[in-house]
Design a protein around this motif. Structure first.
Motif, PDB file in Angstrom:
ATOM      1  N   ARG A  82       1.472   7.233  -8.009  1.00  0.00           N
ATOM      2  CA  ARG A  82       1.001   5.931  -7.557  1.00  0.00           C
ATOM      3  C   ARG A  82       0.539   6.037  -6.103  1.00  0.00           C
ATOM      4  NH1 ARG A  82       5.525   1.595  -8.756  1.00  0.00           N
ATOM      5  NH2 ARG A  82       3.847   0.263  -7.932  1.00  0.00           N
ATOM      6  N   LEU A  83      -0.773   6.024  -5.910  1.00  0.00           N
ATOM      7  CA  LEU A  83      -1.348   6.111  -4.573  1.00  0.00           C
ATOM      8  C   LEU A  83      -1.862   4.740  -4.147  1.00  0.00           C
ATOM      9  CD1 LEU A  83      -3.377   9.438  -4.833  1.00  0.00           C
ATOM     10  CD2 LEU A  83      -1.246   9.067  -3.605  1.00  0.00           C
ATOM     11  N   PRO A  84      -1.810   4.452  -2.862  1.00  0.00           N
ATOM     12  CA  PRO A  84      -2.278   3.140  -2.389  1.00  0.00           C
ATOM     13  C   PRO A  84      -3.797   3.081  -2.338  1.00  0.00           C
ATOM     14  CG  PRO A  84      -1.615   4.469  -0.527  1.00  0.00           C
ATOM     15  CD  PRO A  84      -1.285   5.280  -1.756  1.00  0.00           C
ATOM     16  N   ASP A  85      -4.309   1.888  -2.176  1.00  0.00           N
ATOM     17  CA  ASP A  85      -5.745   1.707  -1.987  1.00  0.00           C
ATOM     18  C   ASP A  85      -6.111   2.073  -0.548  1.00  0.00           C
ATOM     19  OD1 ASP A  85      -6.128   0.772  -4.574  1.00  0.00           O
ATOM     20  OD2 ASP A  85      -5.594  -1.276  -3.994  1.00  0.00           O
ATOM     21  N   PRO A  86      -7.352   2.499  -0.312  1.00  0.00           N
ATOM     22  CA  PRO A  86      -7.766   2.761   1.070  1.00  0.00           C
ATOM     23  C   PRO A  86      -7.764   1.465   1.876  1.00  0.00           C
ATOM     24  CG  PRO A  86      -9.641   2.843  -0.416  1.00  0.00           C
ATOM     25  CD  PRO A  86      -8.434   2.759  -1.279  1.00  0.00           C
ATOM     26  N   ALA A  87      -7.511   1.590   3.165  1.00  0.00           N
ATOM     27  CA  ALA A  87      -7.413   0.396   4.009  1.00  0.00           C
ATOM     28  C   ALA A  87      -7.998   0.694   5.377  1.00  0.00           C
ATOM     29  CB  ALA A  87      -5.963  -0.039   4.144  1.00  0.00           C
ATOM     30  N   ASN A  88      -8.528  -0.344   6.017  1.00  0.00           N
ATOM     31  CA  ASN A  88      -9.034  -0.186   7.381  1.00  0.00           C
ATOM     32  C   ASN A  88      -7.906  -0.446   8.384  1.00  0.00           C
ATOM     33  OD1 ASN A  88      -8.711  -3.001   7.530  1.00  0.00           O
ATOM     34  ND2 ASN A  88     -10.826  -3.360   6.899  1.00  0.00           N
ATOM     35  N   LEU A  89      -8.214  -0.271   9.653  1.00  0.00           N
ATOM     36  CA  LEU A  89      -7.192  -0.378  10.686  1.00  0.00           C
ATOM     37  C   LEU A  89      -6.601  -1.787  10.742  1.00  0.00           C
ATOM     38  CD1 LEU A  89      -5.698   0.995  12.999  1.00  0.00           C
ATOM     39  CD2 LEU A  89      -7.582   0.354  14.515  1.00  0.00           C
ATOM     40  N   GLY A  90      -7.432  -2.799  10.560  1.00  0.00           N
ATOM     41  CA  GLY A  90      -6.929  -4.167  10.620  1.00  0.00           C
ATOM     42  C   GLY A  90      -5.914  -4.461   9.534  1.00  0.00           C
ATOM     43  N   ALA A  91      -6.190  -3.991   8.314  1.00  0.00           N
ATOM     44  CA  ALA A  91      -5.260  -4.223   7.210  1.00  0.00           C
ATOM     45  C   ALA A  91      -3.938  -3.498   7.440  1.00  0.00           C
ATOM     46  CB  ALA A  91      -5.894  -3.773   5.898  1.00  0.00           C
ATOM     47  N   LEU A  92      -3.983  -2.307   8.031  1.00  0.00           N
ATOM     48  CA  LEU A  92      -2.748  -1.564   8.286  1.00  0.00           C
ATOM     49  C   LEU A  92      -1.924  -2.214   9.386  1.00  0.00           C
ATOM     50  CD1 LEU A  92      -4.092   2.115   8.087  1.00  0.00           C
ATOM     51  CD2 LEU A  92      -2.875   0.832   6.329  1.00  0.00           C
ATOM     52  N   GLU A  93      -2.573  -2.779  10.381  1.00  0.00           N
ATOM     53  CA  GLU A  93      -1.834  -3.434  11.465  1.00  0.00           C
ATOM     54  C   GLU A  93      -1.103  -4.680  10.978  1.00  0.00           C
ATOM     55  OE1 GLU A  93      -4.771  -4.145  14.420  1.00  0.00           O
ATOM     56  OE2 GLU A  93      -4.607  -2.137  15.322  1.00  0.00           O
ATOM     57  N   GLN A  94      -1.641  -5.329   9.968  1.00  0.00           N
ATOM     58  CA  GLN A  94      -1.014  -6.535   9.455  1.00  0.00           C
ATOM     59  C   GLN A  94       0.205  -6.231   8.588  1.00  0.00           C
ATOM     60  OE1 GLN A  94      -4.032  -8.769   7.420  1.00  0.00           O
ATOM     61  NE2 GLN A  94      -5.283  -9.075   9.268  1.00  0.00           N
ATOM     62  N   LYS A  95       0.251  -5.045   7.990  1.00  0.00           N
ATOM     63  CA  LYS A  95       1.356  -4.674   7.108  1.00  0.00           C
ATOM     64  C   LYS A  95       1.937  -3.331   7.569  1.00  0.00           C
ATOM     65  CE  LYS A  95      -0.462  -7.133   3.071  1.00  0.00           C
ATOM     66  NZ  LYS A  95      -0.871  -7.018   1.654  1.00  0.00           N
ATOM     67  N   PRO A  96       2.957  -3.350   8.398  1.00  0.00           N
ATOM     68  CA  PRO A  96       3.539  -2.099   8.926  1.00  0.00           C
ATOM     69  C   PRO A  96       4.037  -1.161   7.838  1.00  0.00           C
ATOM     70  CG  PRO A  96       4.307  -3.995  10.173  1.00  0.00           C
ATOM     71  CD  PRO A  96       3.586  -4.544   8.993  1.00  0.00           C
ATOM     72  N   ALA A  97       4.586  -1.712   6.744  1.00  0.00           N
ATOM     73  CA  ALA A  97       5.081  -0.848   5.669  1.00  0.00           C
ATOM     74  C   ALA A  97       3.939  -0.051   5.039  1.00  0.00           C
ATOM     75  CB  ALA A  97       5.796  -1.689   4.612  1.00  0.00           C
ATOM     76  N   ARG A  98       2.816  -0.711   4.849  1.00  0.00           N
ATOM     77  CA  ARG A  98       1.651  -0.033   4.290  1.00  0.00           C
ATOM     78  C   ARG A  98       1.118   1.010   5.269  1.00  0.00           C
ATOM     79  NH1 ARG A  98      -3.942  -2.996   2.240  1.00  0.00           N
ATOM     80  NH2 ARG A  98      -4.858  -1.145   1.270  1.00  0.00           N
ATOM     81  N   ALA A  99       1.146   0.685   6.565  1.00  0.00           N
ATOM     82  CA  ALA A  99       0.705   1.644   7.575  1.00  0.00           C
ATOM     83  C   ALA A  99       1.585   2.881   7.570  1.00  0.00           C
ATOM     84  CB  ALA A  99       0.707   0.987   8.954  1.00  0.00           C
ATOM     85  N   CYS A 100       2.873   2.699   7.404  1.00  0.00           N
ATOM     86  CA  CYS A 100       3.804   3.835   7.338  1.00  0.00           C
ATOM     87  C   CYS A 100       3.490   4.717   6.132  1.00  0.00           C
ATOM     88  CB  CYS A 100       5.239   3.319   7.271  1.00  0.00           C
ATOM     89  SG  CYS A 100       6.477   4.631   7.112  1.00  0.00           S
ATOM     90  N   GLN A 101       3.312   4.074   4.977  1.00  0.00           N
ATOM     91  CA  GLN A 101       2.998   4.832   3.764  1.00  0.00           C
ATOM     92  C   GLN A 101       1.684   5.607   3.914  1.00  0.00           C
ATOM     93  OE1 GLN A 101       1.480   2.555   0.482  1.00  0.00           O
ATOM     94  NE2 GLN A 101       2.662   3.741  -1.023  1.00  0.00           N
ATOM     95  N   TYR A 102       0.653   4.938   4.442  1.00  0.00           N
ATOM     96  CA  TYR A 102      -0.664   5.560   4.584  1.00  0.00           C
ATOM     97  C   TYR A 102      -0.615   6.737   5.564  1.00  0.00           C
ATOM     98  CZ  TYR A 102      -5.731   5.884   5.200  1.00  0.00           C
ATOM     99  OH  TYR A 102      -7.025   6.333   5.235  1.00  0.00           O
ATOM    100  N   THR A 103       0.102   6.577   6.675  1.00  0.00           N
ATOM    101  CA  THR A 103       0.183   7.640   7.685  1.00  0.00           C
ATOM    102  C   THR A 103       0.875   8.876   7.123  1.00  0.00           C
ATOM    103  OG1 THR A 103       0.265   5.991   9.456  1.00  0.00           O
ATOM    104  CG2 THR A 103       1.017   8.214   9.986  1.00  0.00           C
TER     105      THR A 103
END
Length: 642
Positions: A565-586
């Motif tokens: 299960r991989l996440p959808d691609p996201a831009n910087l603004g979307a990652l800043e709004q959801k820290p959990a998603r930013a952690c997963q993506y990084t």
């Protein structure tokens, strides 16, 4: 009409003492094939050449247009007649009923490549070669069987030509094309005899243009033409001019053999003009809207020669350019043949001058590819050194303003740049901070003397590399200078470079920890998970395996991995709004760029081939859905091609 690249690759090989181009088929076994034999026997290529001729006789809809009833009926009759000629002449071969059915499907798909679009506003049934094969009759009354017989004669016996009373070629179109490809190789010294002096006199020129200058007429016709100017425009004018100039006493147009016997100079002049326009108009492009808007007129007519004298002068320049290119190519063959078995160096020629290069492997495709790789290696360094030169020039632009001289030109230039009238330690430090940021303290440049030594070392190193890369000295000289680079840099610059390298190595772990901390892994992962991730990232070295961007991988994840299960691609603004998603993506991106890259470098080819097969199957299904237009025959053809 593509003969080679859809079905394989070509390379030059020496056969019977001469270079000839051969074809390596894409399908197994990838053995060398004669282009002439392959073009006449490969089923898909045979069908493609028949279809290409049919398309010139019977128009098909353009773009997404659907066919008219007249177009469909004529192509249907002509396609069926040609298919029967193919079978009767045993032009195709198959080993099984399934293979035969795939050829039938391919033929049906190519003769009726229709889409569900709108009807064309002005549908054309007749193609530009219709008159050559069918005469002046209407398409609905044309004899399809006779046209098919003519197509077979054109392809296999004697190539047809357009124009009234045009004589047929002595060979079929398939054989002529294939032989032209086979001869398309570099000429060896004994074959490159060069062109003799022009075979015409001033009197021949005057006699040739008595009835008018065809060059002026071509220029005038090009100015009046709408859209793209093709080679056929010049060919038509020259063809008509031949009929005007070369006539016998009875007024009949003379054949080439008769005209050459009585007027060899004028025939040579006519051929030279044909060659000029073949160079100019073989691949013409449309004028861009920007050019039309800026200049108010089309560009090409102004590039055509004004009269016959300008055309002959242009021909001389073409010939000189061709001879110069042959000499350059010959020089490269000599250079690399002399360095056979080692890195190429110019000095090698003095000791190992090749007595005979006619059999050199550098005339053939593998040797030419090796020359291109060697030149590309040096070219990459040249670009880097150009940037280095401008960076150093900007760096030494201090008290005296912009440094306008070549900083890599010699010792006197660097002496001038580092002299008292120009050198300013404050400007030096400001440029150092701009280039290296907070790490400028690692350089230890705490005195003017060390600052000057640092710049002098960088300049000396760049100067020697540029001299090796920008002059024709071969890779050997450049590699030698790279090996001597530490000695040219000097103690200060070398110590600074070593300190930067060590700092990078020491700082990787610190940067990795900072990245993980910025991603808030301590909030979303357990301590054991954090340790596992850090070990995986820090325990591998960087590899140079090329990978697609991580965001593109995420875009194509659908259906690729059922268990992952991989996440959808996201831009910087979307990652800043959801820290959990930013952690997963990084974390996923870090794992993809280091451990995954290292793992991919070591994986066996057999394992990768399984995934490739799955990807081909998935792409085939997608192509069938998108391009088949609910056509069962098209679906089978696309699947067979994949």
């Amino acid at each position: 009409m593509k003969i080679v690249h859809p079905y394989g690759t070509s390379r030059s090989k020496e056969r019977d003492g001469k270079l000839r181009r051969v074809l390596i088929a894409n399908s197994a076994p990838r053995a060398e094939r004669e282009v002439t034999e392959f073009a006449a026997s490969h089923n898909e290529l045979v069908i493609a050449q028949w279809i290409s001729t049919i398309d010139k006789i019977a128009c098909k809809p353009t773009g997404d247009k659907k066919p008219t009833t007249a177009q469909q009926k004529f192509r249907d009759r002509l396609g069926e007649a040609c298919w029967q000629r193919l079978l009767a002449g045993e032009r195709l071969s198959w080993a099984s009923d399934d293979e035969k059915q795939s050829l039938v499907d391919l033929w049906q798909f190519k003769t009726h490549p229709y889409k569900d679009g709108s009807e064309p506003t002005e549908p054309r049934v007749k193609g530009r070669w219709y008159g050559v094969f069918a005469g002046n009759c209407a398409p609905e009354s044309a004899d399809a069987a006779k046209i098919a017989e003519g197509i077979e004669e054109d392809l296999y016996s004697c190539e047809y030509r357009r124009g009234s009373n045009a004589r047929l070629k002595t060979e079929g179109r398939i054989a002529r094309r294939a032989k032209s490809i086979e001869r398309n190789v570099f000429r060896k010294p004994e074959d490159a005899k060069g062109k003799a002096a022009p075979g015409w006199t001033d009197a021949d020129i005057q006699d040739y243009i008595k009835a008018g200058d065809p060059v002026r007429k071509i220029r005038a016709e090009a100015a009046k033409a709408q859209g793209r100017v093709h080679l056929s425009l010049a060919g038509k004018v020259l063809f008509e001019h031949w009929g005007t100039v070369f006539r016998d006493r009875s007024g009949a147009v003379r054949s080439r053999e008769d005209a050459k016997g009585d007027h060899p100079g004028m025939v040579a002049l006519h051929d030279e003009l044909r060659q000029v326009y073949r160079h100019l108009l073989k691949r013409t492009k449309k004028d861009t809207p920007e050019n039309l808007k800026k200049n108010g007129q089309r560009k090409l007519p102004g590039l055509l020669p004004l009269d016959i004298h300008a055309a002959l002068a242009l021909s001389t320049r073409h010939r000189n350019n061709a001879e110069l290119a042959n000499l350059l190519r010959l020089g490269k063959i000599v250079h690399y043949s002399a360095s056979e078995g080692g890195v190429d160096r110019t000095v090698t020629i003095q000791n190992h001058w090749p007595e005979d290069i006619s059999g050199s492997r550098f005339w053939q495709s593998p040797g030419q590819a090796e020359i291109k790789r060697a030149e590309a290696f040096v070219r990459v360094w040249r670009q880097a050194l150009v940037f280095a030169r401008w960076t150093l020039t900007d760096w030494v632009s201090m008290k005296a303003g912009p440094f306008t001289k070549d900083i890599l030109g010699g010792e006197n230039r660097i002496d001038e740049a580092l002299g008292r009238k120009n050198f300013d330690p404050e400007i030096f430090d400001r440029k150092l901070l701009l280039l290296f940021g907070s790490r400028k303290e690692l350089f230890g440049l705490d005195s003017d003397d060390r600052r000057r030594q640092f710049l002098r070392g960088l300049t000396n190193g760049a100067r020697n590399l540029r001299n090796a890369a920008f002059h024709f000295t071969g890779r050997g000289r450049l590699l030698d200078e790279l090996g001597r680079l530490p000695g040219h840099l000097g103690e200060v610059a070398l110590a600074s470079a070593q300190e930067l390298w060590s700092e990078d190595a020491r700082g990787f772990s610190a940067r990795l920890k900072a990245d993980l901390k910025a991603a808030h892994v301590q909030k979303y992962l357990t301590q054991s998970q954090v340790k596992q991730v850090f070990t995986a990232l820090a325990g591998v070295s960087a590899e140079d395996v090329p990978l697609p961007r991580f965001s593109r991988v995420l875009l194509r994840k659908k259906g690729a991995w059922g268990h992952l299960r991989l996440p959808d691609p996201a831009n910087l603004g979307a990652l800043e709004q959801k820290p959990a998603r930013a952690c997963q993506y990084t974390l996923l991106k870090l794992l993809y760029e280091r451990p995954f890259r290292a793992w991919l470098k070591e994986v066996k080819a057999e394992k990768i081939s399984v995934w490739i097969d799955k990807a081909i199957d998935r792409a085939t299904k997608a192509a069938k859905r998108q391009n088949a237009h609910k056509n069962e025959v098209a679906e089978r053809v696309i699947a067979a091609k994949a």
